[in-house]
Design a protein around this motif. Structure first.
Motif, PDB file in Angstrom:
ATOM      1  N   PHE A 158     -38.993 -30.644 -12.906  1.00  0.00           N
ATOM      2  CA  PHE A 158     -40.526 -30.036 -13.530  1.00  0.00           C
ATOM      3  C   PHE A 158     -40.581 -28.419 -13.400  1.00  0.00           C
ATOM      4  O   PHE A 158     -41.581 -28.167 -14.165  1.00  0.00           O
ATOM      5  N   ALA A 159     -39.938 -27.576 -13.170  1.00  0.00           N
ATOM      6  CA  ALA A 159     -39.558 -26.701 -12.784  1.00  0.00           C
ATOM      7  C   ALA A 159     -39.085 -25.840 -13.911  1.00  0.00           C
ATOM      8  O   ALA A 159     -40.004 -25.264 -15.324  1.00  0.00           O
ATOM      9  N   ALA A 160     -37.960 -26.475 -13.829  1.00  0.00           N
ATOM     10  CA  ALA A 160     -37.213 -26.368 -15.398  1.00  0.00           C
ATOM     11  C   ALA A 160     -37.943 -26.713 -17.221  1.00  0.00           C
ATOM     12  O   ALA A 160     -38.393 -26.351 -17.948  1.00  0.00           O
ATOM     13  N   ALA A 161     -39.283 -27.524 -16.846  1.00  0.00           N
ATOM     14  CA  ALA A 161     -39.641 -28.411 -18.031  1.00  0.00           C
ATOM     15  C   ALA A 161     -40.664 -27.340 -18.623  1.00  0.00           C
ATOM     16  O   ALA A 161     -41.519 -27.063 -19.459  1.00  0.00           O
ATOM     17  N   LEU A 190     -36.222 -33.088  -7.703  1.00  0.00           N
ATOM     18  CA  LEU A 190     -37.800 -33.874  -8.885  1.00  0.00           C
ATOM     19  C   LEU A 190     -38.201 -32.122  -8.692  1.00  0.00           C
ATOM     20  O   LEU A 190     -38.674 -32.167  -9.965  1.00  0.00           O
ATOM     21  N   ARG A 191     -38.747 -31.617  -7.402  1.00  0.00           N
ATOM     22  CA  ARG A 191     -39.847 -30.454  -8.014  1.00  0.00           C
ATOM     23  C   ARG A 191     -38.191 -29.256  -8.911  1.00  0.00           C
ATOM     24  O   ARG A 191     -39.306 -28.920 -10.078  1.00  0.00           O
ATOM     25  N   GLU A 192     -37.155 -29.501  -9.301  1.00  0.00           N
ATOM     26  CA  GLU A 192     -36.934 -28.410  -9.699  1.00  0.00           C
ATOM     27  C   GLU A 192     -36.918 -28.730 -11.413  1.00  0.00           C
ATOM     28  O   GLU A 192     -36.641 -27.527 -12.789  1.00  0.00           O
ATOM     29  N   LEU A 241     -32.256 -37.958  -9.648  1.00  0.00           N
ATOM     30  CA  LEU A 241     -32.174 -36.671  -9.090  1.00  0.00           C
ATOM     31  C   LEU A 241     -32.010 -36.673  -8.029  1.00  0.00           C
ATOM     32  O   LEU A 241     -31.576 -35.924  -7.215  1.00  0.00           O
ATOM     33  N   GLY A 242     -32.921 -38.353  -7.065  1.00  0.00           N
ATOM     34  CA  GLY A 242     -32.656 -38.596  -5.843  1.00  0.00           C
ATOM     35  C   GLY A 242     -33.220 -37.427  -4.589  1.00  0.00           C
ATOM     36  O   GLY A 242     -33.831 -37.818  -4.008  1.00  0.00           O
ATOM     37  N   THR A 243     -33.802 -36.561  -4.355  1.00  0.00           N
ATOM     38  CA  THR A 243     -34.364 -35.815  -4.154  1.00  0.00           C
ATOM     39  C   THR A 243     -35.579 -35.404  -4.505  1.00  0.00           C
ATOM     40  O   THR A 243     -35.796 -34.692  -5.629  1.00  0.00           O
TER      41      THR A 243
END
Length: 152
Positions: free
Chosen positions: A133-136, A129-131, A123-125
Motif C-alpha cells: 500500500f505504501a508503494a501504491a 501488505l503495508r509496504e 505478500l504473506g505478511t
C-alpha cells in the motif's frame, strides 16, 4: 473502435527546458488537459514547482502508452489511474518512481488501491501488505523545469 475509459496521470521530477518541451509535445499528442473537458495542455500552462496532474476521457486502453514509455526512458516519475472497461480490464493505479519498472496496483473507480486474495497470499505478511500500500501511495514530486523561462 477500441475500448476506452477515463484516466489521469501526474508527472513530476526535474527537467531541463528542452526535455520539458519534448514532454509537452507528447502530452499534447495525448490530448491531455489539467481539467476534465478543459482545453488541451500547453507548455505555458505549467505551474512550476507542483506535480503536473493531467486528465482525459476516452483514453484508448486506459493508458498513455507513448508518454508513459517516454517517462520511463527519461526517469520522470509518474502515477497513473485509469478506470475500468467492463469485460476487458479493471481500474488500476500505475506508479513509476523514476527508477526501475512501473508497478501496477488494482484500484477502484475512485483510485483507491485494493488487494485481492491472490495478492494477500503472495505478500504473506501484514508488513509486506503495508509496504504494498505504501508503494501504491507514492507521492509524485513537484515538476520543476531547471532553466524555466516564462516564454516557453
Amino acid at each position: 473502435m477500441s475500448d476506452r475509459c477515463s484516466a489521469t496521470i501526474t508527472l513530476g521530477g526535474a527537467l531541463d527546458r528542452e526535455t520539458f518541451v519534448e514532454m509537452a509535445g507528447l502530452i499534447a499528442d495525448e490530448g491531455l488537459s489539467t481539467d476534465w473537458d478543459g482545453p488541451w495542455f500547453r507548455a505555458q500552462d505549467l505551474l512550476q514547482g507542483q506535480p503536473l496532474r493531467l486528465v482525459a476521457r476516452e483514453v484508448t486502453g486506459g493508458q498513455f502508452d507513448e508518454l508513459e514509455a517516454w517517462c520511463v526512458a527519461h526517469g520522470v516519475p509518474f502515477a497513473r489511474w485509469s478506470g475500468s472497461y467492463p469485460g476487458s480490464w479493471s481500474a488500476e493505479r500505475v506508479v513509476f518512481t523514476g527508477q526501475g519498472e512501473p508497478a501496477c496496483f488494482i484500484a477502484d473507480e475512485d483510485d483507491r488501491v485494493l488487494v485481492d486474495k491472490a495478492t494477500v497470499e503472495v505478500l504473506g505478511t501484514m508488513t509486506r501488505l503495508r509496504e504494498h500500500f505504501a508503494a501504491a501511495a507514492f507521492i509524485v514530486p513537484p515538476l520543476t523545469v531547471l532553466d524555466w523561462e516564462e516564454e516557453v
